[in-house]
Design an enzyme around this catalytic site. Structure first.
Site, PDB file in Angstrom:
ATOM      1  N   GLY A  70      45.550  19.494  38.369  1.00  0.00           N
ATOM      2  CA  GLY A  70      44.165  19.649  38.826  1.00  0.00           C
ATOM      3  C   GLY A  70      44.133  19.802  40.331  1.00  0.00           C
ATOM      4  N   LYS A 104      29.565   5.048  34.914  1.00  0.00           N
ATOM      5  CA  LYS A 104      28.768   5.005  36.160  1.00  0.00           C
ATOM      6  C   LYS A 104      28.144   6.364  36.478  1.00  0.00           C
ATOM      7  CE  LYS A 104      31.656   7.279  38.925  1.00  0.00           C
ATOM      8  NZ  LYS A 104      31.347   8.465  39.724  1.00  0.00           N
TER       9      LYS A 104
HETATM   10  O1  LIG Z   1      33.411   9.431  41.049  1.00  0.00           O
HETATM   11  C1  LIG Z   1      33.004   9.664  42.165  1.00  0.00           C
HETATM   12  C2  LIG Z   1      33.156   8.717  43.283  1.00  0.00           C
HETATM   13  O2  LIG Z   1      33.980   7.622  42.961  1.00  0.00           O
HETATM   14  C3  LIG Z   1      32.316  10.952  42.458  1.00  0.00           C
HETATM   15  O3  LIG Z   1      31.096  10.963  41.830  1.00  0.00           O
HETATM   16  P1  LIG Z   1      30.315  12.351  41.639  1.00  0.00           P
HETATM   17  O4  LIG Z   1      31.058  13.125  40.598  1.00  0.00           O
HETATM   18  O5  LIG Z   1      28.917  11.982  41.248  1.00  0.00           O
HETATM   19  O6  LIG Z   1      30.361  13.026  42.998  1.00  0.00           O
END
Ligand SMILES: O=C(CO)COP(=O)(O)O
Ligand SMILES: NC(=O)C1=CN([C@@H]2O[C@H](COP(=O)(O)OP(=O)(O)OC[C@H]3O[C@@H](n4cnc5c(N)ncnc54)[C@H](O)[C@@H]3O)[C@@H](O)[C@H]2O)C=CC1
Length: 353
Positions: free
Chosen positions: A11, A206
């Site tokens: 990736g 989250k």
């Molecule tokens: O996982 C992330 C930070 O720890 C990034 O979150 P996003 O994908 O919402 O930018």
């Protein structure tokens, strides 16, 4: 495994490139690792030139992490099998929607004693109406043991070497210290815990809460409201983990992968940003992702969909009003203006006397 471990990063997006800075520098510095780190790059043309060629000539991923130099020992490879076939440690860091196809390409083509580290935040739908953890999918498909790394790690800030923490989930007492050495820097502090599934579940869930935080911002509600959404989201993350992955430790939610990642994503993440714009513009999430993220991918709306698939099948949507509302808003079934009504009677608001 051979004595000097070979590392492949599968990736090369925003996070993949930021972590390549750290892994490349540590692999070059430490005797335990082979200097050469391969990075699988999904090939695309940038102003008529291949992205792999640009990265190998300029050491910059001009599309996904512009303005940051990758160490010269990180070599971009367009063929995932070429990149991964000799690796002892495979670091998986692609948007989660692409992992199944990549696994099918890699099946039977990697070292049988390789180990994996997943930085991927998300789930996939499982047969029988449930969900699968991404690390479980990789283990099942590639027959290798998996560890995970999740934390409060917005890629741009990590690339700028601003101080932060992260969590590795690993049960193996030999591999844990090796991965710690590969990832830790003075400004990227790594804790290793053995609660592997819970670390990964925190990282996935989250992103749903972050969409809720973005709706709050789009609706012009305040910091108290956002704090309530973060807290209710955390309560749903804990409940989800306890119900579906019993045995998880509550201490894991206090690691960087838990409450810290929740906070940073709800303030600074892409899911928050696009969800705010979704409320303000009325455009679809997909159109906003294309317009605002220059090829980077959102994980929150997909994850909300996958979680809802399972909750609906188990007739448990009402127990997770925030996860459910975020999903229904993302797919246009409920208006963002109804978000607060959906969590006003949250089960967590009952008297605890
Ligand atoms: O996982 C992330 C930070 O720890 C990034 O979150 P996003 O994908 O919402 O930018
Ligand atoms: N960006 C961040 O701040 C952080 C991201 N993560 C997680 O890391 C994972 C990867 O995220 P990013 O590196 O940010 O990726 P990204 O969001 O920058 O996604 C773009 C990447 O996807 C690749 N891609 C596009 N189409 C593809 C296809 N068909 N097959 C394979 N690859 C394809 C692109 O080439 C590019 O490398 C996600 O699960 C994310 O949640 C975790 C912590 C921080």
């Amino acid at each position: 495994m051979s004595s000097k471990k070979k590392v492949c990063i599968v990736g090369s997006g925003n996070w993949g490139s930021a972590i390549a800075k750290i892994i490349g520098a540590n692999a070059a510095r430490l005797d335990s690792f082979d200097d050469r780190v391969t990075m699988y790059v999904y090939e695309e043309m940038i102003d008529g030139k291949k992205l792999t060629e640009i990265i190998n000539e300029t050491h910059e991923n001009v599309k996904y992490l512009p303005g940051h130099k990758l160490p010269p020992n990180v070599v971009a490879v367009p063929d995932v099998i070429d990149a991964a076939k000799d690796a002892d440690i495979l670091v998986f860091v692609v948007p989660h929607q692409f992992i199944t196809r990549l696994c099918s390409q890699l099946l039977g083509k990697i070292k049988s004693d390789a180990v994996g580290l997943s930085l991927i935040k998300g789930f996939d739908r499982a047969e029988g109406g449930g969900i699968d953890l991404i690390s479980h999918i990789i283990t099942r498909n590639l027959k290798i043991p998996m560890t995970v790394l999740m934390g409060a790690n917005l890629a741009g800030e990590v690339a700028e070497e601003k101080f932060c923490e992260t969590t590795i989930g690993c049960k193996d007492k030999v591999l844990g210290p090796l991965l710690h050495a590969l990832l830790q820097t003075p400004n990227f502090r790594v804790s290793v815990v053995d609660d592997v599934d819970a670390v990964e579940i925190c990282g996935a869930l989250k992103n749903i809460v972050a969409c809720g935080a973005g709706f709050v911002d789009g609706l012009g509600l305040g910091d108290n409201t956002k704090a309530a959404v973060i807290r209710l989201g955390l309560m749903e993350m804990v409940k989800f983990t306890e119900l579906f992955y019993p045995g998880a430790k509550s201490s894991t939610f206090f690691e960087s992968c838990g409450v810290a990642d929740l906070i940073t994503t709800c303030y600074g993440g892409r899911n928050r940003k696009v969800s705010e714009a979704f409320v303000k513009t009325g455009k679809s999430i997909k159109d906003l992702e294309d317009e605002m993220l220059n090829g980077q991918k959102l994980q929150g709306p997909f994850t909300a969909d996958e979680v809802n698939y399972m909750l609906k099948n188990k007739n448990m949507e009402a127990q997770f009003p925030l996860f459910t509302a975020v999903h229904k808003i993302c797919i246009g079934e409920v208006k963002p203006q109804q978000f607060i009504d959906a969590i006003r009677e949250h089960p967590d608001h009952k008297s605890k006397l």
